[in-house]
Design a protein around this motif. Structure first.
Motif, PDB file in Angstrom:
ATOM      1  N   VAL A   1      36.279  35.666  34.668  1.00 17.67           N
ATOM      2  CA  VAL A   1      35.871  36.644  35.680  1.00 17.67           C
ATOM      3  C   VAL A   1      37.041  37.557  36.041  1.00 17.67           C
ATOM      4  CG1 VAL A   1      35.123  36.924  38.075  1.00 17.67           C
ATOM      5  CG2 VAL A   1      34.025  35.214  36.621  1.00 17.67           C
TER       6      VAL A   1
ATOM      7  N   ALA B   1      32.880  39.511  32.981  1.00 18.26           N
ATOM      8  CA  ALA B   1      32.789  38.894  34.306  1.00 18.26           C
ATOM      9  C   ALA B   1      31.395  38.326  34.558  1.00 18.26           C
ATOM     10  CB  ALA B   1      33.143  39.922  35.373  1.00 18.26           C
TER      11      ALA B   1
ATOM     12  N   ILE C   1      32.617  44.315  32.848  1.00 13.76           N
ATOM     13  CA  ILE C   1      31.444  43.839  33.587  1.00 13.76           C
ATOM     14  C   ILE C   1      30.725  42.752  32.801  1.00 13.76           C
ATOM     15  CG2 ILE C   1      29.155  44.510  34.410  1.00 13.76           C
ATOM     16  CD1 ILE C   1      30.398  47.251  35.123  1.00 13.76           C
TER      17      ILE C   1
ATOM     18  N   LEU D   1      37.257  41.584  35.590  1.00 20.11           N
ATOM     19  CA  LEU D   1      37.541  42.496  36.699  1.00 20.11           C
ATOM     20  C   LEU D   1      38.743  43.380  36.395  1.00 20.11           C
ATOM     21  CD1 LEU D   1      36.937  40.160  39.768  1.00 20.11           C
ATOM     22  CD2 LEU D   1      35.430  41.952  38.853  1.00 20.11           C
ATOM     23  N   TYR D   2      39.724  42.823  35.672  1.00 16.30           N
ATOM     24  CA  TYR D   2      40.892  43.626  35.294  1.00 16.30           C
ATOM     25  C   TYR D   2      40.473  44.756  34.347  1.00 16.30           C
ATOM     26  CZ  TYR D   2      45.318  44.953  33.160  1.00 16.30           C
ATOM     27  OH  TYR D   2      46.391  45.673  32.683  1.00 16.30           O
TER      28      TYR D   2
ATOM     29  N   VAL E   1      37.523  46.130  34.257  1.00 15.60           N
ATOM     30  CA  VAL E   1      36.783  47.092  35.081  1.00 15.60           C
ATOM     31  C   VAL E   1      37.757  48.010  35.812  1.00 15.60           C
ATOM     32  CG1 VAL E   1      35.256  47.345  37.078  1.00 15.60           C
ATOM     33  CG2 VAL E   1      34.769  45.607  35.342  1.00 15.60           C
ATOM     34  N   TYR E   2      38.813  47.422  36.366  1.00 17.97           N
ATOM     35  CA  TYR E   2      39.827  48.212  37.071  1.00 17.97           C
ATOM     36  C   TYR E   2      40.480  49.236  36.139  1.00 17.97           C
ATOM     37  CZ  TYR E   2      44.537  49.204  38.845  1.00 17.97           C
ATOM     38  OH  TYR E   2      45.701  49.821  39.218  1.00 17.97           O
TER      39      TYR E   2
END
Length: 213
Positions: free
Chosen positions: A78, A204, A201, A82-83, A85-86
């Protein structure tokens, strides 16, 4: 099967995996186009270091440990998603920002170091990679492999990952791709950011859905 054939089989399996499109390809190709050959090479070397680290973990048996420690594996999954996505958000957000090509000096060295770290983090962002390496080693390595085979696997992983992405960096840092990029920078960056975020996405979501169900 001889140790030489085992080595070549592992090499081929990991090379096919490295060449599969994913966030690593997006990052290295975009870095090479937008920041130049040196930046792309730095990112490629980061990919190689990350691959070597994950290969070493797989050889130590930590891939099996990750599978058993499900909560840790899913958490890393996850966080890695998220990294991505960032990163994708940053690329998309800065699509309209002008590019200033660096000419040298401390700032450029810092930028190259940052690209190397970025490549390393992208490689480490997906814990499934160490599971894949562990599966390949479990399937192809004999119960008592020769010492030279064990000692060469991690350097081989570095060579495969760094070598493939060096090719990507050299191809995409050529003049023609860079001119094409400059003409359509906004749309290329938005597409690259969207792809990167989408992959994050998905990664995650896999971790979250696995935990829920």
């Amino acid at each position: 099967m001889s140790s030489e054939m085992i080595f070549l089989s592992i090499l081929g399996a990991i090379l096919i995996g490295a060449m599969s499109p994913g966030p690593s390809f997006v990052l290295v190709s975009r870095t090479a186009i937008a920041q130049g050959r040196s930046a792309g090479i730095a990112a490629a070397l980061g990919m190689g270091v990350g691959g070597a680290c994950l290969g070493g973990l797989a050889l130590l048996g930590l891939s099996a440990l990750l599978l058993r420690a499900e909560a840790v594996f899913l958490l890393v999954k996850v966080l890695g998603g998220l990294y991505l996505v960032y990163l994708g958000f940053r690329i998309f957000r800065d699509a309209s920002a002008p590019i200033t090509f660096e000419s040298g000096g401390p700032d450029r060295a810092k930028s190259l170091g940052g690209n190397l770290v970025m490549g390393l983090l992208i490689q480490l962002s997906n814990p499934k990679t160490v599971i894949v390496y562990g599966s390949i080693f479990a399937a192809l390595l004999p119960a008592e492999p020769e010492h030279w085979l064990m000692f060469t696997l991690v350097p081989m992983l570095f060579g495969i990952e760094a070598g493939w992405y060096l090719v990507v960096a050299l191809v995409f840092s050529a003049n023609a791709p860079r001119r094409a990029y400059m003409r359509a920078k906004i749309w290329i960056d938005r597409a690259a950011g969207a792809v990167m975020a989408g992959l994050g996405i998905r990664l995650a979501a896999e971790g979250i859905s696995s935990r829920i169900w």
